[in-house]
Each structure stands twice: as structure tokens, then as C-alpha cells.
Design a protein around this motif. Structure first.
Motif, PDB file in Angstrom:
ATOM      1  N   SER A   1      -5.422   1.862  -2.908  1.00 39.88           N
ATOM      2  CA  SER A   1      -5.977   2.982  -1.947  1.00 39.88           C
ATOM      3  C   SER A   1      -7.481   2.986  -1.924  1.00 39.88           C
ATOM      4  O   SER A   1      -8.139   3.628  -1.080  1.00 39.88           O
ATOM      5  CB  SER A   1      -5.403   4.108  -2.518  1.00 39.88           C
ATOM      6  OG  SER A   1      -3.768   4.266  -2.673  1.00 39.88           O
TER       7      SER A   1
ATOM      8  N   GLU B   1      -5.583  10.224  -0.145  1.00 37.01           N
ATOM      9  CA  GLU B   1      -5.284   9.069  -1.111  1.00 37.01           C
ATOM     10  C   GLU B   1      -5.341   7.677  -0.401  1.00 37.01           C
ATOM     11  O   GLU B   1      -6.016   6.669  -0.978  1.00 37.01           O
ATOM     12  CB  GLU B   1      -3.787   9.294  -1.636  1.00 37.01           C
ATOM     13  CG  GLU B   1      -3.462   7.982  -2.404  1.00 37.01           C
ATOM     14  CD  GLU B   1      -2.070   8.302  -2.702  1.00 37.01           C
ATOM     15  OE1 GLU B   1      -1.295   7.298  -3.667  1.00 37.01           O
ATOM     16  OE2 GLU B   1      -1.259   9.253  -2.590  1.00 37.01           O
ATOM     17  N   ASN B   2      -4.952   7.479   1.061  1.00 33.70           N
ATOM     18  CA  ASN B   2      -4.961   6.463   1.503  1.00 33.70           C
ATOM     19  C   ASN B   2      -5.482   6.357   2.942  1.00 33.70           C
ATOM     20  O   ASN B   2      -5.104   7.616   3.815  1.00 33.70           O
ATOM     21  CB  ASN B   2      -3.773   5.956   1.598  1.00 33.70           C
ATOM     22  CG  ASN B   2      -3.283   4.595   2.412  1.00 33.70           C
ATOM     23  OD1 ASN B   2      -3.310   4.774   3.415  1.00 33.70           O
ATOM     24  ND2 ASN B   2      -3.373   3.360   1.508  1.00 33.70           N
TER      25      ASN B   2
ATOM     26  N   ASN C   1      -4.473   4.222  -7.954  1.00 32.87           N
ATOM     27  CA  ASN C   1      -5.372   3.949  -6.610  1.00 32.87           C
ATOM     28  C   ASN C   1      -5.692   2.483  -6.559  1.00 32.87           C
ATOM     29  O   ASN C   1      -5.652   1.829  -5.481  1.00 32.87           O
ATOM     30  CB  ASN C   1      -6.527   4.702  -6.904  1.00 32.87           C
ATOM     31  CG  ASN C   1      -6.286   6.157  -6.988  1.00 32.87           C
ATOM     32  OD1 ASN C   1      -7.420   6.782  -7.353  1.00 32.87           O
ATOM     33  ND2 ASN C   1      -5.323   6.676  -6.151  1.00 32.87           N
TER      34      ASN C   1
ATOM     35  N   GLU D   1       0.662  -1.122   0.064  1.00 35.22           N
ATOM     36  CA  GLU D   1      -0.105   0.161   0.158  1.00 35.22           C
ATOM     37  C   GLU D   1       0.917   1.375  -0.019  1.00 35.22           C
ATOM     38  O   GLU D   1       2.252   1.044   0.059  1.00 35.22           O
ATOM     39  CB  GLU D   1      -0.805  -0.103   1.207  1.00 35.22           C
ATOM     40  CG  GLU D   1      -1.953  -1.167   1.139  1.00 35.22           C
ATOM     41  CD  GLU D   1      -3.162  -0.948   2.002  1.00 35.22           C
ATOM     42  OE1 GLU D   1      -3.214  -0.050   2.873  1.00 35.22           O
ATOM     43  OE2 GLU D   1      -3.816  -1.940   2.290  1.00 35.22           O
TER      44      GLU D   1
END
Length: 426
Positions: A292, A224-225, A287, A81
Motif C-alpha cells: 500500500s 490506505e491504497n 502497509n 494488494e
């Protein structure tokens, strides 16, 4: 001087539908589109014609989010990730750009491959290294492309090899602002805090002052995450949202901000981005690669947000914007299988194409369309024999899904033919 470009013309003045003119002409005067016509009347009898009959003529692509120094690592580390990926791959890679020879070799390759893919304008992160960032700007000026480029700012939460002092970061940024204004007229400078976790409040405050003083654009990452969002909350418990951190420090100038990803925005953030006229860079391939999430593009469009496309190399593994147009559509279809999104319409081809051309181009001015007054940024595409008697729109679809940048024969920026960069040195 007035010229006429003949071919099968297709573009998107609006995201709702294509404007198509089979065997038509784009009239271009001094690099600017004057009109699109089906035939040349008597008043244009003496106008020189650049005849590309049988080819598609489309607007050039615009990539609103790409990391130039990450190109060597494209295609690596996608079992990770975001945050582990940065530590294991990205920071190791970017540290090597302290060496000007590394920067020279890879930035040349990066620019040539963007040209090959038909990306004529882009907004790029460099590294925190001033000399290497400047070399990228010089090479971009030489290439004939028209990007925005920013020196990355980061003074916390990174390896020692990529940490700079707050004062040095601000001083180097201002040096490059002046140098770009004086020496790279076709390459703009964009203020580039990497993201909130890597920039102290003092650095963000100083960058915000530079943005205001020089009236500069800004690019960074946002929501984003989920782990990243939680980290920002821990670092700034006094500011309600991630987006408001940027606004608080003057790093969200109205109409001059690109925020990449924006997957996990809450209602307050969406309202703020709409009010500040922020361009959201949708990076669907990235992504999914880093697990994400999927940005709800349809909802954002319906809410009035400005959504363009970004490759996000190297979290996205290819530069070719045709792949990102397709992936944005595919991701919007996949999102419908997630509870709460079943009734959303997926992106249509015209909408995704608009994001990569006119919407992305709007960040650079009147770019990305063949409407009167727009810069003539164009690609000439020869996509192969038309054995199925396809329409112009169907041929564009086949180019985007099955052909890609290899089918592009010519590239024009602001009316000038752009040859392969650095060919004489290869």
C-alpha cells in the motif's frame, strides 16, 4: 490500598526521551499511579512491595487497529494488494463467523495471544454478525483486557454473505450499544463502518446519528491504497476528499476517532485530521505486506498529527506490538530512500515506544505512562541475563527488537494482575 512495584522502570512521558529509574518503585493506589520514586522513605515503611528486581517494568501496549476475525488468515495472501486481498481471503474468512462455534474458538485464541503479546487495550473490528460480535465482547470482558470493539457495518460492495440491509445494520448496532453499556463495563463499543466503499450514504448518515446521540468513538480506514482512494472519489464525486466523506456524515467526532493507515492524505485531509484531533493508526507491517505504501510518520508528527500504532492483523501478520514498534522505525528509515523524503529523520526508539504506549493509551483515557494519575497498565519483562552490562534503555531496545512477548512475565491492567485468559478451559 497503596502498593509499591520494584524493578527497572522505563516509560515515555513525552516522545522525545525515556524516563528511566533503575531499581526504583512505582507507587500504585487503587489501580492508579501515585508516583515513581528511587527509594521508599519512612512514610512508606508499611507499604507492601511487589519485588520484581532485575526485571523491566514498562507500560502495557495499546493496539489501535486490529481485525479480530481475520486472525485465522494471518500470514496469507501477501502477493495481493488490498482490494484483491479482501476479495480472495478476508471476506471468505469473515463470512465463517456467522457460525457461533467458529467465533467462540477463534476469539478465545485471539484474546489469549493478545495477552501473551502484552497488548492490554486495543480497538478491534469484529464482523457484521451480531451474535458473534457480542460473544467477542463477552469473552473480552472475561479476559481482563480493556478493549473497544465494534460490529462492522457494510451494506454495499461486498459478497452476498457479508451484505446487510441498512435498517438491519443500524438496528443491530444500536442493540449492541445498549447491551455493552449494561453488561460489559470494561469493554466499550466503537462505531465501525468498514470503509466508505462498503457503506452507503444512508448507512453512514444513520451511524453518524448514533455517534452523536450516544457520544461514541469511531474507527475506520482512510487513504490506505491508491485504488481504494480512486474508488471513493468515484463513489462520492461531490465530496472533495476521502476524509471529508467521514466528516460529512458525522463519523469524525473530535478526539474520538481512529483512522487507520492514512498513507495518501493530501494537505486538506491532514489539516482536517489535525483539527478533529483524529488518532492516526500507523500500520507499517500491513502497509508493506499489501504494497500500500509507507505512511510518512515523521511528517505527520511534525505537522501535529496524533500517531499511534496498529497491528492491523491480518494484513499485519503478527499481534506482538514489539514487532510493530520495530517495523514503524524500519519503515521510516526505508522512506528516506524515496525521492522527496531524503532529509526526513527516521523515528527514534522513544517515539515509536510512545506511539505504542502513551499515545495509543490516550484514546482509552489516562493510560500508557507511569505519570501520577495514570492507570497502572504495566508489563513485567524478564529479558535474560545482562552479560553486556546494558543500561535499562538498551535492555528495552533488546527486548523490543530481539525478545518480544515471550519475555513478558506479568501483565497488570488498572492495577489488577491479569492471568492467562480462559486457562481453566484449555
Amino acid at each position: 490500598m497503596l502498593k509499591a512495584y520494584r524493578g527497572d522502570i522505563i516509560f515515555t512521558p513525552t516522545p522525545q526521551e525515556f524516563s528511566v529509574l533503575e531499581d526504583g518503585f512505582v507507587l500504585v493506589e487503587d489501580g492508579t499511579v501515585k508516583d515513581v520514586v528511587g527509594s521508599l522513605g519512612a512514610e512508606y515503611a508499611e507499604v507492601p512491595v511487589i519485588d520484581r528486581s532485575g526485571c523491566l517494568i514498562i507500560p502495557g501496549f495499546n493496539d489501535l487497529h486490529v481485525h479480530a476475525p481475520q486472525y485465522p488468515q494471518a500470514g496469507l495472501g501477501f502477493d495481493c494488494e488490498l482490494l484483491p486481498w479482501l476479495d480472495r481471503y478476508t471476506f471468505v474468512d469473515e463470512a465463517r463467523f456467522a457460525d457461533p462455534d467458529v467465533a467462540e474458538r477463534w476469539y478465545r485464541r485471539f484474546l489469549v495471544d493478545l495477552w501473551q503479546a502484552g497488548t492490554l487495550r486495543f480497538s478491534a473490528f469484529a464482523t457484521l454478525h451480531t451474535a458473534s460480535t457480542w460473544r467477542l465482547m463477552e469473552l473480552a470482558q472475561e479476559s481482563g483486557l480493556r478493549p473497544l470493539i465494534g460490529k462492522v457495518n457494510m451494506d454495499r460492495n461486498a459478497p452476498d454473505s457479508l451484505i446487510e440491509s441498512t435498517a438491519q445494520s443500524l438496528a443491530d448496532t444500536e442493540t449492541l450499544i445498549h447491551r455493552a453499556a449494561e453488561r460489559t463495563p470494561n469493554v466499550g463499543f466503537i462505531v465501525t463502518p468498514r470503509f466508505v466503499p462498503s457503506t452507503t450514504p444512508e448507512l453512514m448518515e444513520g451511524l453518524g446519528e448514533l455517534v452523536a446521540h450516544y457520544h461514541l468513538p469511531v474507527q475506520s480506514h482512510l487513504d490506505e491504497n491508491r485504488s481504494e482512494v480512486a474508488w471513493v472519489r468515484d463513489l462520492h464525486p461531490d465530496i472533495p476528499t476521502y476524509a471529508q466523506v467521514y466528516e460529512h456524515y458525522g463519523l469524525m467526532p473530535r478526539g474520538r476517532t481512529v483512522m487507520a493507515h492514512c498513507i495518501w492524505l493530501n494537505d486538506a485531509e491532514r489539516a482536517l485530521l489535525r483539527d478533529r484531533q483524529v488518532t492516526v493508526a500507523h500500520c507499517a507491517q500491513s502497509n508493506l505486506n499489501l504494497q500500500s505504501g509507507i505512511m510518512p510518520a515523521r511528517r505527520y508528527l511534525d505537522m501535529g498529527l496524533q500517531v499511534a500504532l496498529g497491528s492491523d492483523v491480518a494484513a499485519g501478520h503478527v499481534l506482538d506490538m514489539t514487532r510493530h514498534i520495530v517495523m514503524s522505525i524500519e519503515a521510516s528509515k526505508a522512506l528516506r530512500f524515496i525521492p522527496g523524503h531524503e532529509d526526513e529523520r527516521p523515528l527514534r526508539l522513544a517515539e515509536a515506544f510512545y506511539m505504542a504506549t502513551k499515545q495509543g493509551g490516550s484514546f482509552f483515557g489516562r493510560v500508557g505512562s507511569f505519570e501520577s494519575g495514570y492507570d497502572f497498565d504495566a508489563l513485567v519483562v524478564r529479558e535474560g541475563d545482562n552479560l553486556l552490562d546494558l543500561s535499562v534503555e538498551e535492555r528495552l531496545e533488546r527486548f523490543l527488537y530481539a525478545k518480544g512477548g515471550a519475555a513478558i512475565e506479568e501483565r497488570y491492567v488498572d492495577g489488577a494482575l491479569v492471568p492467562r485468559p480462559f486457562a481453566e478451559k484449555e
